[in-house]
Write a protein that holds these residues in place. Structure first.
Motif, PDB file in Angstrom:
ATOM      1  N   ASP A  14       4.756  -4.962   4.181  1.00 25.06           N
ATOM      2  CA  ASP A  14       5.778  -3.924   4.351  1.00 25.06           C
ATOM      3  C   ASP A  14       6.092  -3.247   3.021  1.00 25.06           C
ATOM      4  O   ASP A  14       6.315  -2.027   2.963  1.00 25.06           O
ATOM      5  N   ASN A  15       6.121  -4.040   1.952  1.00 25.20           N
ATOM      6  CA  ASN A  15       6.447  -3.493   0.640  1.00 25.20           C
ATOM      7  C   ASN A  15       5.293  -2.741   0.002  1.00 25.20           C
ATOM      8  O   ASN A  15       5.456  -2.144  -1.065  1.00 25.20           O
ATOM      9  N   LEU A  16       4.120  -2.776   0.634  1.00 23.96           N
ATOM     10  CA  LEU A  16       2.969  -2.029   0.141  1.00 23.96           C
ATOM     11  C   LEU A  16       2.659  -0.835   1.043  1.00 23.96           C
ATOM     12  O   LEU A  16       1.587  -0.245   0.946  1.00 23.96           O
ATOM     13  N   SER A  17       3.608  -0.508   1.909  1.00 16.22           N
ATOM     14  CA  SER A  17       3.437   0.579   2.873  1.00 16.22           C
ATOM     15  C   SER A  17       4.428   1.701   2.595  1.00 16.22           C
ATOM     16  O   SER A  17       5.538   1.465   2.109  1.00 16.22           O
ATOM     17  N   GLY A  18       4.014   2.912   2.915  1.00 18.49           N
ATOM     18  CA  GLY A  18       4.888   4.062   2.773  1.00 18.49           C
ATOM     19  C   GLY A  18       4.562   5.099   3.834  1.00 18.49           C
ATOM     20  O   GLY A  18       3.385   5.314   4.147  1.00 18.49           O
ATOM     21  N   SER A  69       5.228   4.862  -4.749  1.00 20.97           N
ATOM     22  CA  SER A  69       5.635   6.264  -4.722  1.00 20.97           C
ATOM     23  C   SER A  69       4.840   7.099  -5.713  1.00 20.97           C
ATOM     24  O   SER A  69       4.649   8.298  -5.512  1.00 20.97           O
ATOM     25  N   SER A  70       4.354   6.474  -6.783  1.00 17.91           N
ATOM     26  CA  SER A  70       3.565   7.203  -7.772  1.00 17.91           C
ATOM     27  C   SER A  70       2.149   7.461  -7.303  1.00 17.91           C
ATOM     28  O   SER A  70       1.607   8.555  -7.496  1.00 17.91           O
ATOM     29  N   TYR A  71       1.534   6.449  -6.698  1.00 17.73           N
ATOM     30  CA  TYR A  71       0.109   6.516  -6.386  1.00 17.73           C
ATOM     31  C   TYR A  71      -0.212   6.874  -4.939  1.00 17.73           C
ATOM     32  O   TYR A  71      -1.357   7.144  -4.606  1.00 17.73           O
ATOM     33  N   GLN A  72       0.791   6.874  -4.087  1.00 12.84           N
ATOM     34  CA  GLN A  72       0.553   7.026  -2.660  1.00 12.84           C
ATOM     35  C   GLN A  72      -0.284   8.259  -2.336  1.00 12.84           C
ATOM     36  O   GLN A  72      -1.200   8.209  -1.521  1.00 12.84           O
ATOM     37  N   GLY A  73      -0.013   9.369  -3.016  1.00 16.12           N
ATOM     38  CA  GLY A  73      -0.723  10.602  -2.727  1.00 16.12           C
ATOM     39  C   GLY A  73      -2.153  10.631  -3.199  1.00 16.12           C
ATOM     40  O   GLY A  73      -2.911  11.531  -2.832  1.00 16.12           O
ATOM     41  N   LEU A  74      -2.532   9.653  -4.030  1.00 12.93           N
ATOM     42  CA  LEU A  74      -3.907   9.585  -4.521  1.00 12.93           C
ATOM     43  C   LEU A  74      -4.725   8.528  -3.800  1.00 12.93           C
ATOM     44  O   LEU A  74      -5.899   8.338  -4.122  1.00 12.93           O
ATOM     45  N   LEU A  75      -4.134   7.859  -2.836  1.00 15.24           N
ATOM     46  CA  LEU A  75      -4.801   6.735  -2.180  1.00 15.24           C
ATOM     47  C   LEU A  75      -5.123   7.024  -0.725  1.00 15.24           C
ATOM     48  O   LEU A  75      -4.417   7.758  -0.044  1.00 15.24           O
ATOM     49  N   MET A  76      -6.197   6.383  -0.253  1.00  9.40           N
ATOM     50  CA  MET A  76      -6.522   6.430   1.170  1.00  9.40           C
ATOM     51  C   MET A  76      -5.617   5.482   1.936  1.00  9.40           C
ATOM     52  O   MET A  76      -5.388   4.349   1.490  1.00  9.40           O
ATOM     53  N   PRO A  77      -5.079   5.871   3.072  1.00 11.26           N
ATOM     54  CA  PRO A  77      -4.403   4.904   3.939  1.00 11.26           C
ATOM     55  C   PRO A  77      -5.419   3.861   4.406  1.00 11.26           C
ATOM     56  O   PRO A  77      -6.553   4.198   4.752  1.00 11.26           O
TER      57      PRO A  77
END
Length: 457
Positions: free
Chosen positions: A148-152, A117-125
């Motif tokens: 699954d636990n590394l997906s958002g 949740s912290s880094y998701q917006g800074l990462l490429m899918p």
């Protein structure tokens, strides 16, 4: 909307994190966005302007990563890798967060389920890259629940390097001296407690303890959270608020308070199995004077082996009433910064870091549990007596595959709230300043005030 605002404001370092990655005109990789715009993601790296790859590693494993970087660049001479080494433990994340705040983010992020949740917006899918290179990555080879636990938001953001599962550690030498059988994978909590009581010893004619039954790391949630979950409680609900004032959580804290013999109940002194906050821990589990470690972290495996301990692991006891052991399940992996100038190289490096290992020697070199089914099968193919420590690795993999391992809450502020709003009450409880019920009610109230006012306003 509240959680998006919290993610934008909360990271204490002034970081700006959001929910996805897109690249419109004038796009700023440090500004949060709200949707994945595949047309504007350069996921093939067609616009790369650099051949360098930066990443932050732990100083503890410098020799391992130095060799790995050398091997990678030998296979891929078109790229250079610039590893940055930070202090062991949380030093990697501190350095990474500071660099992000300074707008100097590394190309490859260290992260995992707790940091999603912290880094998701800074990462490429990574979805399309995994799909394109499925034969090489082999996503079906990862253990159940890992990806699954590394997906958002329906997208994968990290590839896993290793898994961390809370298990019961024990010192064989101390069990042998006491004439006790080693812990088994079907132990009950009562059996654990009875053994810990027998293994807790005072010096003759003195009130000073010379051996503990279990190491009590009250500065970390690794001890109390498994108990809360084993008793049927939970630390947070789906809305992100603390729920430690339930009857189940209070029962867990009452049992935990007995570990140190102080629950404002004089009769609990006879149940003492661990050092309290003001007592000598005798060097912890690594000090060779503590028989067990409850819910221990795999990050200490190398330290235990380096201390020349004769140790092994077993599954945490399962509560037959709840069917839970409360074991923590965490995953560390790697993602690609959405503002990288080297998408192709970063992706090749991530694949190399998380690749299949083809020998037991490769798997043991790093010393952390593999997230891959093929790696698990390789390790299990070695007779137990010939394995490196820990030998009973079935305990770890069975905990995952039987669904006993539970992830931490996926909220940015879990660590902050646990360390700064919950643990102080844990210390008061273990010191006997307040009863477990009083602490549970007050910590829940104070934590939720803090969450509501600072994060979910």
């Amino acid at each position: 909307m509240k959680k998006w605002i919290a993610c934008f404001c909360c990271l204490l370092l002034g970081l700006c994190f959001g929910l996805s990655a897109c690249r419109p005109k004038g796009w700023d990789p440090y500004v949060p966005t709200t949707e994945v715009d595949w047309d504007n993601i350069d996921w093939e790296g067609n616009n790369d302007t650099s051949n360098n790859i930066t990443v932050i590693f732990s100083q503890q494993f410098r020799s391992y990563y130095d060799d790995l970087v050398q091997d990678f660049t030998a296979e891929h001479p078109e790229y250079t890798v610039t590893p940055i080494y930070a202090a062991s433990g949380g030093g990697v994340y501190d350095k990474q967060n500071n660099d992000i705040g300074a707008r100097n983010a590394p190309d490859v992020f260290v992260g995992g389920d707790v940091y999603l949740s912290s880094y998701q917006g800074l990462l490429m899918p990574l979805d399309k890259l995994v799909e394109r290179d499925a034969e090489e990555v082999d996503p079906d080879d990862f253990l159940p629940g890992v990806l699954d636990n590394l997906s958002g938001g329906g997208h994968l953001y990290f590839l896993p390097e290793y898994v961390n599962v809370g298990v019961l550690y024990y010192n064989k030498e101390l069990f042998d001296r006491a004439g006790l059988s080693y812990p088994t994978d079907d132990w009950t909590y009562d059996q654990f407690y009875a053994a810990a009581k027998q293994l807790t010893k005072k010096k003759t004619g003195d009130e000073i303890y010379e051996q503990w039954g279990v190491f009590n790391d009250y500065t970390w949630w690794g001890n109390w959270l498994p108990l809360v979950r084993m008793f049927g409680g939970e630390v947070m609900n789906a809305e992100g608020y603390v729920t430690l004032d339930t009857d189940e959580a209070i029962a867990a804290f009452e049992s935990y308070a007995k570990w140190t013999g102080k629950a404002q109940q004089p009769d609990t002194w006879g149940d003492k199995i661990a050092a309290g906050p003001t007592e000598d821990t005798l060097g912890g589990f690594e000090g060779k004077k503590t028989a067990m470690l409850y819910g221990g972290n795999v990050g200490n495996w190398l330290s235990y082996s380096g201390a020349q301990l004769d140790w092994d692991i077993a599954k945490l006891p399962v509560n037959p009433e709840t069917g839970k052991s409360g074991a923590e399940f965490a995953i560390q992996g790697y993602g690609i910064f959405q503002g990288t100038k080297n998408v192709k190289g970063s992706w090749e490096f991530i694949k190399y870091l998380t690749r299949k290992r083809t020998s037991v020697e490769e798997l043991n070199q790093f010393g952390y549990p593999t997230p891959r089914t093929s790696g698990k099968e390789l390790l299990l193919s070695v007779p137990k007596a010939q394995r490196a420590k820990p030998q009973n690795i079935e305990a770890l993999f069975d905990t995952i595959e039987e669904g006993l391992a539970m992830p931490l809450p996926k909220v940015d502020y879990f660590n902050d709230v646990a360390q700064n709003k919950i643990n102080p009450y844990i210390v008061r409880m273990l010191n006997g300043e307040k009863t477990p019920r009083e602490c549970a009610i007050e910590m829940t109230e104070q934590a939720n005030f803090y969450i509501r006012d600072f994060y979910l306003f």
